[in-house]
Write a protein that holds these residues in place. Structure first.
Motif, PDB file in Angstrom:
ATOM      1  N   LEU A  67     -38.865  -6.739  11.748  1.00 44.42           N
ATOM      2  CA  LEU A  67     -39.254  -6.290  13.088  1.00 44.42           C
ATOM      3  C   LEU A  67     -40.674  -5.731  13.067  1.00 44.42           C
ATOM      4  O   LEU A  67     -41.492  -6.039  13.933  1.00 44.42           O
ATOM      5  N   PHE A  98     -40.313 -10.941  23.480  1.00 46.77           N
ATOM      6  CA  PHE A  98     -39.161 -10.048  23.462  1.00 46.77           C
ATOM      7  C   PHE A  98     -38.034 -10.646  22.621  1.00 46.77           C
ATOM      8  O   PHE A  98     -37.430  -9.956  21.801  1.00 46.77           O
ATOM      9  N   LEU A  99     -37.781 -11.944  22.783  1.00 52.85           N
ATOM     10  CA  LEU A  99     -36.720 -12.586  22.009  1.00 52.85           C
ATOM     11  C   LEU A  99     -37.084 -12.655  20.532  1.00 52.85           C
ATOM     12  O   LEU A  99     -36.219 -12.492  19.659  1.00 52.85           O
ATOM     13  N   ASP A 100     -38.353 -12.911  20.249  1.00 60.97           N
ATOM     14  CA  ASP A 100     -38.792 -12.930  18.843  1.00 60.97           C
ATOM     15  C   ASP A 100     -38.513 -11.593  18.176  1.00 60.97           C
ATOM     16  O   ASP A 100     -38.062 -11.541  17.027  1.00 60.97           O
ATOM     17  N   LEU A 101     -38.777 -10.525  18.898  1.00 62.35           N
ATOM     18  CA  LEU A 101     -38.525  -9.188  18.346  1.00 62.35           C
ATOM     19  C   LEU A 101     -37.025  -8.922  18.219  1.00 62.35           C
ATOM     20  O   LEU A 101     -36.554  -8.354  17.224  1.00 62.35           O
ATOM     21  N   LYS A 102     -36.261  -9.354  19.217  1.00 64.72           N
ATOM     22  CA  LYS A 102     -34.814  -9.106  19.230  1.00 64.72           C
ATOM     23  C   LYS A 102     -34.104  -9.860  18.104  1.00 64.72           C
ATOM     24  O   LYS A 102     -33.095  -9.403  17.591  1.00 64.72           O
ATOM     25  N   MET A 103     -34.673 -10.989  17.697  1.00 63.54           N
ATOM     26  CA  MET A 103     -34.059 -11.819  16.673  1.00 63.54           C
ATOM     27  C   MET A 103     -34.299 -11.289  15.256  1.00 63.54           C
ATOM     28  O   MET A 103     -33.679 -11.767  14.306  1.00 63.54           O
ATOM     29  N   CYS A 104     -35.131 -10.300  15.106  1.00 59.87           N
ATOM     30  CA  CYS A 104     -35.416  -9.748  13.786  1.00 59.87           C
ATOM     31  C   CYS A 104     -34.190  -9.002  13.259  1.00 59.87           C
ATOM     32  O   CYS A 104     -33.639  -8.137  13.943  1.00 59.87           O
ATOM     33  N   LYS A 105     -33.793  -9.335  12.030  1.00 67.21           N
ATOM     34  CA  LYS A 105     -32.564  -8.769  11.454  1.00 67.21           C
ATOM     35  C   LYS A 105     -32.787  -7.473  10.690  1.00 67.21           C
ATOM     36  O   LYS A 105     -31.861  -6.702  10.499  1.00 67.21           O
TER      37      LYS A 105
END
Length: 172
Positions: A34, A22-29
């Motif tokens: 994403l 979830f954090l990996d996805l949220k960190m996508c700019k």
């Protein structure tokens, strides 16, 4: 997370220690980043599920073969095996062919003839009807037909051939 829950696995077990998807996805700019990260995560999940299914099928296949090796001397069918393992006859047939390269009947017949040869090596004077019964053939005629198919000779000829080879070895 729902996929992980349905698999009964944690993020660490699927994606590696310390990975929080979830954090990996949220960190996508960017949307492209994403999309790339989501594809990577999905591919990892897919690979895991395929691997788990393959292992499960391998385990089932081993159990199917064990069942045949224990019950070869009985009148068994795909329906019997499927019922014993709560699997469809079609699935058992397909899995069997994938694992052994032979269909069920061919494998069973081949295995039975192998057992017949072992018995003949220990007891060359055994009667055909008794041998047939010991390996799960309904009749001596079935034994002769299968033996001829796989060995190119009758059980009696096989014994003579076996004894002839033994005599030649003893002469040396």
């Amino acid at each position: 997370n729902k996929i992980l829950e349905s698999l009964g696995k944690s993020s660490d077990e699927i994606f590696g220690e310390g990975t929080i998807a979830f954090l990996d996805l949220k960190m996508c700019k960017t949307p492209a980043l994403l999309s790339q990260k989501a594809s990577e995560l999905f591919q990892t999940l897919t690979d895991y599920v395929i691997g788990a299914n393959k292992k499960s099928e391998d385990d089932i296949a081993t159990k199917l073969l064990d069942y045949i090796h224990i019950n070869y001397n009985k009148d068994i069918s795909l329906l019997d095996i499927g019922g014993n393992f709560n699997l469809s006859q079609c699935y058992v047939s397909t899995l069997f062919k994938e694992v052994t390269g032979e269909n069920f009947k061919e494998y069973l017949s081949h295995y039975r003839i192998g057992k017949a040869k072992e018995i003949l090596a220990q007891n060359p004077n055994i009667k055909a009807k008794e041998l047939a019964s010991m390996i799960g053939c309904n009749t001596a005629a079935t034994l002769f037909r299968l033996f001829n198919k796989y060995e190119g000779m009758s059980p009696g000829q096989y014994v003579k051939n076996m004894q002839s080879k033994s005599d030649k070895i003893n002469e040396k």
